[in-house]
Motif scaffolding. Structure first.
Motif, PDB file in Angstrom:
ATOM      1  N   UNK A  70       0.830  -1.196   0.000  1.00 28.43           N
ATOM      2  CA  UNK A  70       0.000   0.000   0.000  1.00 28.43           C
ATOM      3  C   UNK A  70       0.869   1.252   0.000  1.00 28.43           C
ATOM      4  N   UNK A  71       1.713   1.398   1.009  1.00 27.90           N
ATOM      5  CA  UNK A  71       2.562   2.585   1.100  1.00 27.90           C
ATOM      6  C   UNK A  71       3.696   2.519   0.087  1.00 27.90           C
ATOM      7  N   UNK A  72       4.351   3.645  -0.145  1.00 30.03           N
ATOM      8  CA  UNK A  72       5.477   3.677  -1.076  1.00 30.03           C
ATOM      9  C   UNK A  72       6.603   2.766  -0.599  1.00 30.03           C
ATOM     10  N   UNK A  73       6.854   2.731   0.707  1.00 32.62           N
ATOM     11  CA  UNK A  73       7.903   1.852   1.245  1.00 32.62           C
ATOM     12  C   UNK A  73       7.554   0.387   1.021  1.00 32.62           C
ATOM     13  N   UNK A  74       6.271   0.036   1.215  1.00 32.54           N
ATOM     14  CA  UNK A  74       5.843  -1.351   0.988  1.00 32.54           C
ATOM     15  C   UNK A  74       5.956  -1.711  -0.491  1.00 32.54           C
ATOM     16  N   UNK A  75       5.623  -0.776  -1.367  1.00 32.60           N
ATOM     17  CA  UNK A  75       5.771  -1.035  -2.794  1.00 32.60           C
ATOM     18  C   UNK A  75       7.240  -1.247  -3.157  1.00 32.60           C
ATOM     19  N   UNK A  76       8.117  -0.444  -2.601  1.00 27.16           N
ATOM     20  CA  UNK A  76       9.541  -0.617  -2.901  1.00 27.16           C
ATOM     21  C   UNK A  76      10.030  -1.985  -2.456  1.00 27.16           C
ATOM     22  N   UNK A  77       9.579  -2.424  -1.285  1.00 25.80           N
ATOM     23  CA  UNK A  77       9.991  -3.739  -0.780  1.00 25.80           C
ATOM     24  C   UNK A  77       9.488  -4.865  -1.681  1.00 25.80           C
ATOM     25  N   UNK A  78       8.235  -4.765  -2.135  1.00 24.82           N
ATOM     26  CA  UNK A  78       7.666  -5.791  -3.007  1.00 24.82           C
ATOM     27  C   UNK A  78       8.359  -5.806  -4.366  1.00 24.82           C
ATOM     28  N   UNK A  79       8.580  -4.633  -4.953  1.00 19.78           N
ATOM     29  CA  UNK A  79       9.250  -4.566  -6.256  1.00 19.78           C
ATOM     30  C   UNK A  79      10.679  -5.101  -6.168  1.00 19.78           C
ATOM     31  N   UNK A  80      11.329  -4.836  -5.046  1.00 22.64           N
ATOM     32  CA  UNK A  80      12.692  -5.358  -4.842  1.00 22.64           C
ATOM     33  C   UNK A  80      12.675  -6.882  -4.770  1.00 22.64           C
ATOM     34  N   UNK A  81      11.687  -7.435  -4.081  1.00 21.67           N
ATOM     35  CA  UNK A  81      11.563  -8.893  -3.994  1.00 21.67           C
ATOM     36  C   UNK A  81      11.247  -9.490  -5.364  1.00 21.67           C
ATOM     37  N   UNK A  82      10.411  -8.835  -6.142  1.00 22.17           N
ATOM     38  CA  UNK A  82      10.119  -9.308  -7.493  1.00 22.17           C
ATOM     39  C   UNK A  82      11.393  -9.356  -8.334  1.00 22.17           C
ATOM     40  N   UNK A  83      12.252  -8.377  -8.159  1.00 24.37           N
ATOM     41  CA  UNK A  83      13.479  -8.299  -8.960  1.00 24.37           C
ATOM     42  C   UNK A  83      14.485  -9.378  -8.558  1.00 24.37           C
TER      43      UNK A  83
END
Length: 544
Positions: free
Chosen positions: A209-222
């Motif tokens: 939801x938050x920008x920090x949570x999105x960054x964490x998820x996108x990093x895990x996807x990568x």
């Protein structure tokens, strides 16, 4: 009421558009389909006043003494003179003759410039986009302000106070009878981030939801091979940054301040912060490295979702079902694209929705009977007109079942191009859209209790009430028609800033380069544009 257009104007316009018009005069086709946001299903729409009732109250009455001529730019356009079901029905029901003059939508700005320069105008012109300033400058179309209540009561009954903001032009007048999206824009399945739920599940991640949570998820996807092919080919986020800009309240050209004033977004306190974060995500490989190229071609952009390598993308609710089915058909049996929760940023949660009102048909100053014409343009907002332009002709395109208009199965199976070829759901022109028609077309006549689980992904995206409550509409197009915007080439100035922003995100330019360009462009023209936009906004945002 005919006004002559000077020979000087004719000469200047002809010189400026002849070469471009020649290149664009070919017939244009577009097979894109319309996705939209919906509040829910409905039945036969009702109105309080009919065109016939309005006519008896007015000084004029249909039919016309002469043929009514309408020039309209169409993507789904029939050839001139071709019989079209709803056009034929309109003329029969109103006992009048209408000459629909079709031109390709792709070249409408040049063709309309030529039309204006010719000095020989039809009774009505249909503007598929914002009104070109010269049509107002040279008084070629008439203001409708004082005529709407008397001659278009059904239209007026459909308008909210906020709708008038979108009807008004830069001079504060209303010139067009609009296309009204009715109860369709209530939710925003057209405008949300879709994410691979199966990737989240595989990595044990919750919905961000938050920008920090999105960054964490996108990093895990990568980094963690969520597609399981043992190749580091994942693109965590593809497509546009619309949802990201929305989290900062920076999607539009202006930011609306708490005191109801406008600020150019590039001068907003969050702009540099947002660009800095995008540049950081790009450097970390969280954003598609080819986003600029792919964003210019919708097919190329969406291809990375069908190829199974994109974790999240801003796309329509319909796309969730289409991609999920395609991936499962390719052997990824647990593939699942879903609409994500909001991306929440410094300005909270925002999501762009379909506008309720878009500018449409204007009556020219050469029209002999503008009052009667306005009564005709009111017809699509009557109960009969709403039915005709949404469902067509009973027995031919729909049947009444249990008190509801049900589109025939062969029609919904034929898709949006099929219905628009019959003159229904015209993207341009006066029209009142119903959510019921949209749902029948989008889901091929299926309802929530008869569609399969994967199809229901799209349905749930469109019907998400949480999305609906955060929906906003773009600022009215009139703000980009103020004189300073025209005189200073506001569109080109804005494009310079967009291009520089992209170069900074990709690491090709320094942040100081962007800051300097913002200051220079603001001083060279956008400060004046912002001032005039604020003056107009005060006029537009006043109550009716």
């Amino acid at each position: 009421m005919k006004r002559s257009i000077s020979l000087a104007l004719v000469f200047l316009l002809l010189v400026s558009v002849l070469s471009a018009c020649a290149a664009d005069s070919k017939t244009s086709t577009d097979n894109s389909t319309a996705s939209s946001a919906v509040t829910g299903s409905g039945t036969k729409a009702g109105t309080e006043t009919t065109t016939a009732e309005a006519s008896t109250k007015s000084e004029s009455a249909l039919p016309f003494a002469e043929t009514l001529s309408i020039t309209q730019a169409e993507v789904w356009r029939p050839e001139n003179g071709t019989s079209v079901m709803t056009y034929d029905a309109l003329q029969k029901r109103l006992n009048m003759k209408i000459d629909f003059i079709q031109i390709p939508a792709a070249s409408w700005p040049d063709q309309y410039s030529m039309l204006l320069a010719s000095g020989d105008l039809p009774d009505v012109v249909n503007f598929p986009g914002e009104i070109p300033p010269d049509w107002i400058k040279y008084k070629s179309i008439i203001p409708l302000n004082d005529m709407l209540d008397k001659y278009a009561p059904d239209l007026v009954s459909k308008l909210s106070e906020k709708d008038y903001i979108y009807l008004k032009s830069a001079d504060g007048n209303i010139y067009t009878v609009p296309r009204h999206n009715g109860d369709v824009p209530g939710t925003v399945g057209l405008s949300s981030i879709c994410i691979r739920q199966d990737w989240l599940d595989a990595l044990g991640l919750k919905m961000p939801v938050t920008l920090d949570e999105w960054e964490a998820v996108l990093t895990a996807f990568k980094n963690n091979d969520p597609n399981g092919n043992k190749t580091k080919d994942e693109i965590p986020w593809g497509g546009t940054f619309d949802s990201f800009w929305d989290a900062y309240g920076l999607y539009q050209l202006y930011v609306l301040n708490e005191d109801n004033t406008l600020t150019l977004k590039y001068k907003d306190k969050y702009y540099i912060e947002a660009v800095t974060k995008l540049a950081d995500w790009y450097a970390k490989g969280l954003i598609d490295k080819e986003y600029i190229t792919r964003n210019k071609n919708n097919t190329e952009m969406q291809a990375i979702t069908y190829n199974g390598i994109c974790g999240a993308m801003y796309m329509s609710g319909t796309h969730t079902t289409e991609v999920t089915k395609a991936l499962r058909g390719a052997g990824i049996n647990n593939a699942l694209y879903v609409s994500a929760k909001f991306m929440e940023g410094p300005r909270g949660c925002n999501v762009r929705g379909r506008s309720s009102i878009t500018q449409g048909l204007a009556i020219t100053t050469q029209a002999k009977e503008p009052e009667k014409i306005l009564q005709y343009l009111n017809y699509p907002f009557t109960e009969d007109g709403i039915e005709l332009l949404n469902y067509g002709v009973e027995g031919e395109t729909f049947d009444v079942v249990g008190g509801r208009n049900i589109l025939k199965q062969e029609l919904v199976d034929g898709g949006w191009n099929k219905v628009r070829g019959l003159g229904m759901n015209k993207v341009n022109g006066m029209y009142y859209w119903t959510a019921d028609m949209f749902l029948q077309m989008t889901f091929k006549g299926k309802t929530a209790d008869t569609m399969d689980e994967v199809t229901a992904l799209s349905y749930n995206a469109y019907m998400d009430k949480d999305l609906a409550q955060h929906r906003y509409q773009d600022f009215p197009a009139a703000l980009n028609q103020v004189q300073a915007y025209i005189d200073n080439g506001g569109k080109s100035l804005n494009q310079e800033l967009i291009d520089m922003t992209d170069q900074v995100i990709m690491g090709l330019k320094k942040m100081d380069d962007l800051k300097k360009l913002i200051d220079d462009i603001y001083a060279d023209g956008f400060k004046q544009i912002e001032q005039e936009a604020n003056e107009l906004w005060k006029v537009l945002s006043k109550q009716k």
